[in-house]
Design a protein around this motif. Sequence first.
Motif, PDB file in Angstrom:
ATOM      1  N   ALA A  16      41.823  57.912  11.463  1.00 41.56           N
ATOM      2  CA  ALA A  16      41.045  57.056  10.817  1.00 41.56           C
ATOM      3  C   ALA A  16      40.530  56.185  12.179  1.00 41.56           C
ATOM      4  O   ALA A  16      39.369  55.680  12.112  1.00 41.56           O
ATOM      5  N   PHE A  17      41.235  55.780  13.011  1.00 41.06           N
ATOM      6  CA  PHE A  17      40.834  54.715  13.977  1.00 41.06           C
ATOM      7  C   PHE A  17      39.936  55.479  14.925  1.00 41.06           C
ATOM      8  O   PHE A  17      38.857  54.858  15.424  1.00 41.06           O
ATOM      9  N   PHE A  18      40.235  56.761  15.180  1.00 40.61           N
ATOM     10  CA  PHE A  18      39.313  57.286  16.315  1.00 40.61           C
ATOM     11  C   PHE A  18      38.120  57.847  15.690  1.00 40.61           C
ATOM     12  O   PHE A  18      36.940  57.595  16.276  1.00 40.61           O
ATOM     13  N   ARG A  19      38.139  58.215  14.460  1.00 45.90           N
ATOM     14  CA  ARG A  19      36.836  58.434  13.741  1.00 45.90           C
ATOM     15  C   ARG A  19      35.970  57.212  13.760  1.00 45.90           C
ATOM     16  O   ARG A  19      34.807  57.327  13.973  1.00 45.90           O
ATOM     17  N   ARG A  20      36.513  56.061  13.386  1.00 46.80           N
ATOM     18  CA  ARG A  20      35.765  55.013  13.462  1.00 46.80           C
ATOM     19  C   ARG A  20      35.370  54.430  14.644  1.00 46.80           C
ATOM     20  O   ARG A  20      34.261  53.910  14.978  1.00 46.80           O
ATOM     21  N   LEU A  21      36.254  54.390  15.865  1.00 45.38           N
ATOM     22  CA  LEU A  21      35.848  54.147  16.900  1.00 45.38           C
ATOM     23  C   LEU A  21      34.524  54.848  17.436  1.00 45.38           C
ATOM     24  O   LEU A  21      33.534  54.246  18.105  1.00 45.38           O
ATOM     25  N   VAL A  22      34.640  56.175  17.216  1.00 41.17           N
ATOM     26  CA  VAL A  22      33.556  57.063  18.012  1.00 41.17           C
ATOM     27  C   VAL A  22      32.511  56.744  17.012  1.00 41.17           C
ATOM     28  O   VAL A  22      31.218  56.809  17.591  1.00 41.17           O
ATOM     29  N   HIS A  23      32.414  56.392  15.617  1.00 42.27           N
ATOM     30  CA  HIS A  23      31.303  56.195  15.004  1.00 42.27           C
ATOM     31  C   HIS A  23      30.645  54.890  15.458  1.00 42.27           C
ATOM     32  O   HIS A  23      29.259  54.839  15.735  1.00 42.27           O
ATOM     33  N   GLU A  24      31.670  53.785  15.808  1.00 46.21           N
ATOM     34  CA  GLU A  24      30.656  52.622  16.331  1.00 46.21           C
ATOM     35  C   GLU A  24      30.408  52.811  17.822  1.00 46.21           C
ATOM     36  O   GLU A  24      29.346  52.250  18.087  1.00 46.21           O
ATOM     37  N   PHE A  25      30.988  53.706  18.554  1.00 47.91           N
ATOM     38  CA  PHE A  25      30.430  54.015  19.691  1.00 47.91           C
ATOM     39  C   PHE A  25      29.008  54.475  19.668  1.00 47.91           C
ATOM     40  O   PHE A  25      28.074  54.300  20.534  1.00 47.91           O
TER      41      PHE A  25
END
Length: 128
Positions: A14-23
């Motif tokens: 969940a963290f990496f999916r959110r990070l990449v989306h924000e990126f």
Amino acid sequence: TGRATLYDAVGGEAFFRRLVHEFYERVWADEVLRRMYPQDDRAGAEERFSLFLMQFWGGPGTYSEQRGHPRLRMRHHPFPIDHDARNRWIACMTAALDALEPAPLLRAELDDYFDRAATAMINHNPAF
Ligand code: HEM
């Protein structure tokens, strides 16, 4: 025994999916970067980068099952990445990390990695 992975420490997939989306929200708002990315496949780009980061930080190895060895320098060869593009990329990632607020020691580890990895991806110098 063994050290817990950063993947688990930050909260897993969940963290990496959110990070990449924000990126990518920020990449698509950057007039230089957005021209390099596939205009019609943002979802695919988010998927590839998320899976890579999850694998790199100790999560599931789905990225290499789907894409093979990362070979990131080679895969970035088609894109003219100069210091300006590198700095824009880091600005997008820094702002994405700011939005997620990982714990300070994890943040430091992520910042250090992205800083070095992005510098290693430079393959173009417009001065020459
Ligand atoms: C893919 C640009 C740095 C990891 C891409 C793509 C572009 C791009 C245009 C194609 C998008 C796609 O279709 O997947 C850049 C620029 C950078 C940079 C301008 C500035 C320095 C990095 C760094 C990493 C990274 C530092 C790793 C930490 C990836 C990955 C892919 C990718 C995993 C997908 C590779 C694949 O399986 O096809 N990048 N990138 N990039 N980038 Fe970067």
